[in-house]
Enzyme design. Structure first.
Site: not given
Ligand code: LIP
Length: 281
Positions: A79, A95, A97-98, A100, A228
């Protein structure tokens, strides 16, 4: 030197799954132990609310260093660092930190997501071989191997049996730009009277893994990036979910829908009626 296992062989799947889990747990420990009381924003991306923290960068660096040490010929799509090439035919999709924004606010729903794929690192055509999603705050760890099942902390998981949509708990998420959110607001408003309830957890990887464990009956989201989706899509698929897009397309940035097959068929119909794969206001 031992000849590399053919792409997709059970031995390779097992080896990649083992490495994915060690990587996700290691990066998870860094993220957990290194979190300051007040997290600062290091940079922004698609909008002022699409943030990157120093820990996103540090965790991805650690994941990449582990790949270089153990499988230097593999490619990486991360990412934060983008795509770096390789010659082995395997690409790691990372990713760090998914979720964030949850990490920024201290909401305990963020994860490290690691997957190994073959083919182009594109959800429309890739084959996900191995995956790990590690929930940093409570340590729960989902793993999956292509054709070898999905597990939570080593215990097999499976999606719920299909229920009528009106009795289904549906997870979803919203993007970082105003136009996207306006369109997603219109879609979720149309769905709300037709489902049991909506849950917005803030991490697509954790949404899909929660679905795989029976904590949701269905999930949909427009705007997911490959990182993601990669790992958690294999966890969900190996747990019995159908993971797809709309209009016969594969799951991807336009739209991702997941759940027991019968539920997905009903939800896809509603989402197509709403043009949920567009930003129509
Ligand atoms: C997040 C996604 C989440 C989405 C957020 C964001 P990130 O990814 O996991 O489902 O709703 O808008 O995209 O940006 O934390 O890696």
């Amino acid at each position: 030197m031992t000849a590399p296992s053919p792409l997709g062989s059970p031995e390779l799947v097992l080896a990649l799954q083992d490495l994915a889990e060690r990587m996700a747990r290691r990066a998870g420990a860094l993220v957990r132990d290194g979190r300051p009381d007040r997290v600062a924003v290091a940079a922004t991306k698609s909008s002022a609310v699409d943030v990157v923290t120093a820990m996103d960068l540090a965790a991805e660096e650690l994941l990449r260093a582990m790949i270089t040490a153990e499988r230097p010929d593999d490619a990486v799509l991360g990412e934060e660092g983008g795509l770096t090439g390789g010659t082995s035919g395997v690409t790691w999709v990372l990713d760090p930190i998914d979720g964030t924004v949850n990490y920024l606010y201290g909401i305990p729903a963020y994860s490290v997501s690691v997957a190994a794929v073959t083919g182009q690192p594109d959800p429309a055509t890739w084959t996900v071989l191995a995956a790990c999603v590690h929930a940093v705050a409570d340590g729960r760890t989902w793993t999956a191997g292509r054709g070898t099942g999905a597990f939570l902390d080593g215990v097999p998981v499976a999606v719920n049996d299909a229920r009528p949509l009106a009795e289904s708990l549906v997870g979803t998420g919203f993007g970082y730009t105003v136009d996207r959110r306006r369109a997603q607001g219109r879609v979720v408003a149309s769905l709300l009277p037709q489902v049991r309830d909506i849950r917005r957890m803030g991490s697509a990887a954790m949404d899909l893994c929660t679905l795989a464990t029976g904590g949701l009956d269905a999930y949909y989201e427009r705007g997911l990036s490959p990182w993601d989706l990669a790992a958690a899509s294999l966890v969900a698929t190996e747990a019995g979910a159908s993971v797809t897009g709309l209009r016969g397309r594969a799951a991807g940035t336009e739209m991702t829908v997941a759940g027991p097959p019968a539920t997905v068929t009903a939800l896809v119909r509603l989402l197509e009626e709403q043009d949920a794969d567009t930003d129509r206001p």
